[in-house]
Design a protein around this motif. Structure first.
Motif, short mmCIF file in Angstrom:
data_model
loop_
_atom_site.label_atom_id
_atom_site.label_comp_id
_atom_site.label_asym_id
_atom_site.label_seq_id
_atom_site.Cartn_x
_atom_site.Cartn_y
_atom_site.Cartn_z
N GLN A 97 -8.27 -12.32 -48.62
CA GLN A 97 -9.75 -12.29 -48.65
C GLN A 97 -10.50 -13.52 -48.11
OE1 GLN A 97 -10.60 -11.28 -52.77
NE2 GLN A 97 -12.64 -12.33 -52.82
N LEU A 98 -10.14 -14.71 -48.33
CA LEU A 98 -10.62 -15.93 -47.85
C LEU A 98 -10.74 -15.59 -46.30
CD1 LEU A 98 -8.93 -18.58 -50.22
CD2 LEU A 98 -11.35 -17.77 -50.29
N GLN A 99 -9.55 -15.40 -45.71
CA GLN A 99 -9.44 -15.23 -44.22
C GLN A 99 -10.34 -14.42 -43.74
OE1 GLN A 99 -7.40 -17.39 -42.45
NE2 GLN A 99 -8.65 -16.60 -40.63
N LEU A 100 -10.55 -13.13 -44.41
CA LEU A 100 -11.49 -12.13 -43.94
C LEU A 100 -12.93 -12.89 -43.95
CD1 LEU A 100 -9.97 -8.85 -45.31
CD2 LEU A 100 -10.15 -9.86 -42.82
N THR A 101 -13.18 -13.60 -44.90
CA THR A 101 -14.46 -14.14 -44.93
C THR A 101 -14.93 -15.31 -44.24
OG1 THR A 101 -14.50 -13.71 -47.59
CG2 THR A 101 -16.23 -15.31 -46.83
N ILE A 102 -13.74 -16.01 -43.66
CA ILE A 102 -13.91 -17.01 -42.28
C ILE A 102 -14.02 -16.15 -41.22
CG2 ILE A 102 -12.40 -18.23 -40.94
CD1 ILE A 102 -11.08 -19.45 -43.64
N ALA A 103 -13.49 -14.99 -41.22
CA ALA A 103 -13.59 -14.06 -39.92
C ALA A 103 -15.00 -13.57 -39.86
CB ALA A 103 -12.57 -12.84 -39.93
N ASP A 104 -15.56 -13.16 -40.85
CA ASP A 104 -17.20 -13.01 -41.02
C ASP A 104 -17.97 -14.09 -40.52
OD1 ASP A 104 -16.47 -10.56 -41.91
OD2 ASP A 104 -17.15 -10.89 -43.97
N PHE A 105 -17.49 -15.19 -41.02
CA PHE A 105 -18.28 -16.61 -40.50
C PHE A 105 -18.17 -16.59 -38.89
CE2 PHE A 105 -18.32 -21.02 -39.12
CZ PHE A 105 -19.64 -21.28 -39.86
N VAL A 106 -16.92 -16.46 -38.43
CA VAL A 106 -16.91 -16.37 -37.03
C VAL A 106 -17.37 -15.45 -36.06
CG1 VAL A 106 -15.19 -16.19 -35.39
CG2 VAL A 106 -14.56 -17.72 -37.36
N VAL A 107 -17.71 -14.34 -36.59
CA VAL A 107 -18.74 -13.37 -35.81
C VAL A 107 -20.11 -14.10 -35.82
CG1 VAL A 107 -19.81 -11.09 -35.83
CG2 VAL A 107 -17.37 -11.41 -36.50
N GLU A 108 -20.52 -14.54 -37.00
CA GLU A 108 -21.90 -14.82 -36.95
C GLU A 108 -22.17 -16.08 -36.20
OE1 GLU A 108 -23.81 -14.97 -40.90
OE2 GLU A 108 -22.68 -13.36 -41.56
N ALA A 109 -21.17 -17.18 -36.25
CA ALA A 109 -20.96 -18.27 -35.55
C ALA A 109 -21.11 -17.74 -33.96
CB ALA A 109 -19.91 -19.17 -35.57
N HIS A 110 -20.29 -16.94 -33.49
CA HIS A 110 -20.56 -16.63 -32.10
C HIS A 110 -21.67 -15.80 -31.88
CE1 HIS A 110 -20.18 -13.26 -29.13
NE2 HIS A 110 -19.12 -13.99 -28.51
N ASP A 111 -22.26 -14.99 -32.59
CA ASP A 111 -23.33 -14.31 -32.44
C ASP A 111 -24.77 -15.26 -32.39
OD1 ASP A 111 -21.88 -12.01 -32.06
OD2 ASP A 111 -22.76 -10.93 -33.62
N THR A 112 -24.73 -16.52 -32.72
CA THR A 112 -25.84 -17.32 -32.59
C THR A 112 -26.09 -17.52 -31.00
OG1 THR A 112 -24.23 -19.34 -32.28
CG2 THR A 112 -25.26 -18.92 -34.37
N HIS A 113 -25.07 -17.61 -30.13
CA HIS A 113 -25.47 -17.58 -28.68
C HIS A 113 -25.31 -16.31 -28.04
CE1 HIS A 113 -21.04 -17.49 -28.21
NE2 HIS A 113 -20.86 -18.59 -28.85
N HIS A 114 -24.95 -15.32 -28.63
CA HIS A 114 -24.82 -13.96 -28.04
C HIS A 114 -25.44 -12.80 -29.22
CE1 HIS A 114 -22.66 -15.49 -24.91
NE2 HIS A 114 -22.85 -14.32 -24.08
N PRO A 115 -26.81 -12.73 -29.62
CA PRO A 115 -27.23 -12.09 -30.61
C PRO A 115 -27.50 -10.54 -30.03
CG PRO A 115 -29.01 -13.44 -29.85
CD PRO A 115 -27.66 -14.11 -29.10
N GLU A 123 -28.13 -17.13 -21.22
CA GLU A 123 -29.31 -17.38 -20.55
C GLU A 123 -30.15 -16.17 -20.70
OE1 GLU A 123 -26.32 -18.63 -19.25
OE2 GLU A 123 -26.88 -20.70 -19.60
N ASP A 124 -29.40 -15.02 -20.73
CA ASP A 124 -30.26 -13.65 -20.72
C ASP A 124 -30.61 -13.43 -22.19
OD1 ASP A 124 -30.04 -13.33 -17.80
OD2 ASP A 124 -28.21 -12.13 -18.27
N GLN A 125 -30.16 -14.25 -23.20
CA GLN A 125 -30.45 -13.81 -24.54
C GLN A 125 -30.78 -15.19 -25.37
OE1 GLN A 125 -26.92 -12.02 -26.49
NE2 GLN A 125 -26.11 -12.51 -24.51
N LYS A 126 -31.36 -15.97 -24.51
CA LYS A 126 -31.52 -17.41 -25.05
C LYS A 126 -32.50 -17.59 -26.05
CE LYS A 126 -31.92 -21.97 -22.65
NZ LYS A 126 -31.89 -22.65 -21.36
#
Lengths: 236, 236
Positions: A97-115, A123-126
């Motif tokens: 469960q903790l790992q899956l919560t970390i996985a959710d965080f990872v998606v959000e961290a990634h999507d900061t630069h690729h929303p 550069e196309d979504q800066k």
């Protein structure tokens, strides 16, 4: 048994969560695309008609004849085999469960630069990235890390699930390291409220096998192709 | 044992993946926030200092004294107990892997209408939502559903893991139903290439317990508060 890890050879990415577990377990493994020079063999396996359990995306792990995909699922498998998770069911589910919560965080961290789209350049979504990152740093990071801080306060030990290290602690180390790389300013502020999280990060980094791994060439540097990317304009 | 499911009372959302498994298993459960009139008791449990394994977010399931969070983790637990997953390890991991891929899809489906921040209104990110949705419908839906279609072609049965239904099939039903609600035009086109996926959707809908559930008031309607939302302007 020698494991085979299949992942992009140029980035830490999601593969790094698996690498850290393999390193801590002192498992023998081939990092296929890096050791065999390229992603061709990775794609070949993904498209092989004879592979019944075809993964959707890297990373995946070959363990004998079994091919296991999805980072958290690989860790579920490795955790049970290498003493990186509790044996009893409730503890095993909790760490997952903790790992899956970390996985959710990872998606959000990634999507900061690729929303907008992972298939487009940053550069196309800066503009959108700036908006998304502002919210991420304002509302989301403190929510996630505050949660892990609270879990550590209740765990009865210095690690997330108590006195013994689990794969979730290795992953918590990794998201702290990633956030420090991507958002040094925001993270420096946030860490003041996260003594227990920082202590896990430090304890993991000092474990002999992890320390040796981090000091070696096998640990790829962070860069602007992975999940955690440093763009000055986003780190307010 | 009577389970207690904790989830938002007004939406299908992530809780629905759990509800479908509980219904197919004919499990006895309380849908706490709906049956007890409100989310207060849900938040109370989330903030209770005595709960050692505090969940990050709903849904979570109380099974006796154990509190289990993260949708896919709840299904991992229920699948083993109610014959909704294979018994042997490789099969169990495979079904979980499929579920985690469905979970990834669910995040992307949600972010079509909330690409900037889940804490902002749709109206405040409508422009970005249009861009994100265009990419989602062009590149992502066919990739995910094409993958499940391919998995079904290799499974040796009509379900994702072969001849027997698993919780991943129930979840596949749910994302097809959700996509039909949110993007009827795009989905009608896409489905022409997905005969096996549509067959799973139909087979699940016809299972006696699921059919009875879907026809009852317990099945909440889709709406514009959940994961799958219908905004005409997004369904090109």
């Amino acid at each position: 048994m020698r494991y085979e890890l299949y992942y992009w050879p140029e980035i830490q990415g999601r593969g790094e969560f698996v690498r850290l577990a393999l390193e801590e377990a002192e498992a023998v493994y081939l990092d296929v695309a890096r050791d065999k020079g390229g992603t061709e063999v990775m794609f070949k396996l993904m498209e092989d008609e004879r592979v019944k359990h075809r993964p959707f995306a890297p990373p995946f792990l070959k363990a004998g004849k079994v091919v296991i995909g999805q980072t958290a699922n690989i860790l579920l498998y490795l955790g049970a085999r290498h003493g990186l998770a509790p044996r009893e069911e409730a503890g095993r589910l909790w760490v997952h469960q903790l790992q899956l919560t970390i996985a959710d965080f990872v998606v959000e961290a990634h999507d900061t630069h690729h929303p907008i789209a992972s298939g487009l350049y940053y550069e196309d979504q800066k503009k959108e990235a700036k908006r998304r990152t502002a919210d991420f740093l304002k509302s989301r990071t403190s929510k996630y890390f505050g949660y892990f801080e609270d879990v550590l306060g209740r765990s009865g030990g210095k690690y997330l699930a108590g006195k013994r290290l689990t794969y979730a602690d290795l992953s918590l180390f990794q998201i702290v390291a990633g956030m420090r790389y991507a958002f040094p300013n925001a993270m420096a502020k946030l860490e003041k409220k996260l003594p227990r999280v920082v202590a896990v990060h430090d304890a993991v980094a000092e474990r002999p096998r992890i320390a040796a791994y981090l000091a070696s060439d096998n640990r790829l540097p962070f860069n602007e192709y992975g999940i955690f990317r440093h763009y000055k304009e986003l780190d307010a």
